[in-house]
Design an enzyme around this catalytic site. Structure first.
Site, PDB file in Angstrom:
ATOM      1  CB  SER A 251      -0.563   2.699  -2.950  1.00  0.00           C
ATOM      2  OG  SER A 251      -1.402   3.191  -3.972  1.00  0.00           O
ATOM      3  CD  GLU A 271      -7.857  10.228  -3.436  1.00  0.00           C
ATOM      4  OE1 GLU A 271      -7.364   9.513  -4.338  1.00  0.00           O
ATOM      5  OE2 GLU A 271      -7.401  11.326  -3.122  1.00  0.00           O
ATOM      6  CB  CYS A 305      -4.463  11.777  -6.179  1.00  0.00           C
ATOM      7  SG  CYS A 305      -6.000  12.669  -5.950  1.00  0.00           S
TER       8      CYS A 305
END
Length: 516
Positions: A251, A271, A305
């Site tokens: 992030s 993503e 992820c």
């Protein structure tokens, strides 16, 4: 297997594909160059050994690559989409022929077990198949016009050269998700892979360029490869010649990319992280749940992820489920990812192990009961191998709000279903989620607007292992982007609305009168 054995084989595969040694970090179409940046060892996480050396690309090469991609775009955008699809079909066929070799490179490069590596290459093949069909389905709309003898339509056109910045954990699939859709949509691709996984990037580029070079309608510079550090990604994100930047990573990384792309009003397709959770309700089939939970928690050594980070279990079954999970964890074989019996390979590097131990220490400090998580010495004595950890902890523990890219799963108890959903949605990320239940009301509520706030909401399967047919991505600090299937293709095109007047009059919309 000794490091020299897999290093020789990996380099042999690349040489067979057409690579030169020492490895080169720049490919503008079929033209390869040695970089002028930092010289680094290519380290395999299998045992921490050097497979070879590579000199990184430097940022000034980005301009040259974008110029070449722009020139290619001017030719490729006018090639009919079904013909562009034929190119992707042939790339898919070449990937089929090279599946085992490319999977071997994936395992050597990032350490995921060979079975998972085969699955990742299959994702590439699958997205090629999807994109071929898509090449005949880039549909626009015909819209009812309020004006007589007027036609109102919507078309989709190629967008331009796109930048792809990918991560180490899926070193080939994410490139394929983006590139195969981009190619059928009419866009050249400039790729900056993770500097931790250069072998697979070189292999992918060579495989695709073999097809492109033989395809009459494809310009030579349709794809570019720049291997280097963060500064290459920054230069790509900032470049005004790339209207779309697809970036996969943390992030924090995504926020940096979004700021750079947004400053020039480009399109970011992000993503990013996922602090993913699964709810296990009282009616769940625990045998099914255990299988789904274990793969989601420990697959790729917890470095997906979509890996399961939080397990939200009803208090009436929590003790039983924890015991079943611990029993399953004791059966997991941890070691060399090239061996068929191995189910968990290594972490990518020492920094990842440090993050894992730091998070486990923080969990203990907040009253968590830690099962597992120890370092393991494998047969070579090298590489970063760990036991996956289950941590029984309070829902209020701050550490559960942090995504640690390692095999740690926090077990949190709940009493009411609404509480479980609230815990599920309490983190900053919103990528993947799942519920194990036999209660249709619970499953439907979980998938409803009042349920999971994630981009992926599964029922009676785990959080990881998505198919390419659905759009992949998530909400909140996961970035909001969508890749792969469904209508993700629209990100790679621009929309044009056309009004065609085939009358001899000129009526204005909204009944406006403007008579001359």
């Amino acid at each position: 297997m000794k490091s020299v054995d897999f290093s020789v084989r990996a380099l042999g595969i690349l040489k067979e594909l057409g690579a030169e040694l020492p490895l080169q970090s720049i490919a503008i179409g079929k033209n390869w160059e040695t970089g002028t940046g930092e010289v680094v060892d290519v380290i395999s996480p299998i045992d921490g050994s050097s497979v070879g050396v590579i000199q990184f690309c430097s940022p000034e090469k980005v301009d040259e690559a974008v110029s070449a991609a722009t020139e290619a775009f001017h030719a490729w955008r006018t090639v009919p989409a079904p013909i562009r699809g034929q190119l992707v079909r042939e790339i898919g066929n070449e990937l089929r022929a090279r599946k085992e070799q490319l999977a071997y490179l994936v395992t050597v490069d990032c350490g995921k077990i060979y079975q998972e590596a085969l699955g990742e290459v299959q994702e590439m093949i699958d997205i090629c198949d999807f994109a071929v069909g898509l090449s005949r389905q880039l549909y626009g709309l015909t819209i009812a016009s309020e004006r007589p003898m007027h036609r109102l339509t919507e078309q989709w056109h190629p967008l331009g050269p796109i930048g792809v910045i990918s991560a180490f954990n899926f070193p080939v699939a994410v490139w394929a998700w983006n590139s195969m859709l981009a190619l059928v949509c009419g866009d050249p691709v400039l790729w900056k892979p993770s500097e931790k996984t250069p072998l697979t990037a070189i292999g992918c580029h060579l495989i695709a360029m073999k097809v492109i070079a033989a395809f009459e309608d494809a310009p030579d510079d349709l794809i570019q490869l720049l291997i280097g550090g963060r500064e290459i990604g920054e230069a790509i994100a900032e470049h005004p010649g790339l209207p779309l930047i697809s970036a996969t990573g943390s992030s924090a990384m995504g926020k940096s990319v979004a700021a750079a792309v947004g400053a020039r009003l480009g399109r970011p397709l992000l993503e990013l992280g996922g602090n993913n959770a699964a709810i296990v309700a009282p009616s769940a089939d625990l045998s099914l749940a255990v299988r789904g939970i274990v793969f989601s928690a420990v697959g790729t050594c917890g470095q997906r992820c979509t890996s399961l980070r939080r397990l939200i279990v009803h208090e009436s079954i929590a003790d039983e489920l924890v015991e079943k999970l611990l029993a399953a964890y004791r059966q997991l074989s941890i070691g060399n990812p090239l061996e068929d019996s191995t189910l968990i390979g290594p972490l990518i590097d020492e920094a990842a192990a440090g993050e894992m131990q730091s998070s486990l220490d923080a969990a203990r400090a907040e009253g968590g009961v830690v099962h597992g998580g120890e370092r393991i010495v494998n047969e070579s004595g090298h590489g970063v191998y760990v036991r996956p950890a289950l941590v029984e902890i309070s829902k209020d523990a701050l550490i559960t709000q942090k995504e640690t890219f390692a095999p740690i799963t926090y077990v949190i108890r709940y009493s009411e279903f609404t509480e479980a959903i609230a815990i599920q949605n309490s983190v900053k990320q919103g990528l993947s989620s799942s519920i194990f239940t036999s209660d249709v009301r619970e499953s439907e509520l979980f998938c409803s607007p009042a349920g999971s706030d994630c981009g992926i909401a599964n029922v009676n399967i785990g959080t990881s292992g998505a198919e390419i047919g659905g759009a992949f991505g998530g909400e909140k600090e996961t970035g909001g982007g969508r890749e792969s299937g469904s209508d993700a293709w629209k990100s790679y095109m621009r929309r044009a609305t056309n009004t065609i007047n085939y009358s001899t009059e000129l009526p204005l919309a909204q009944g406006i009168k403007f008579d001359l």
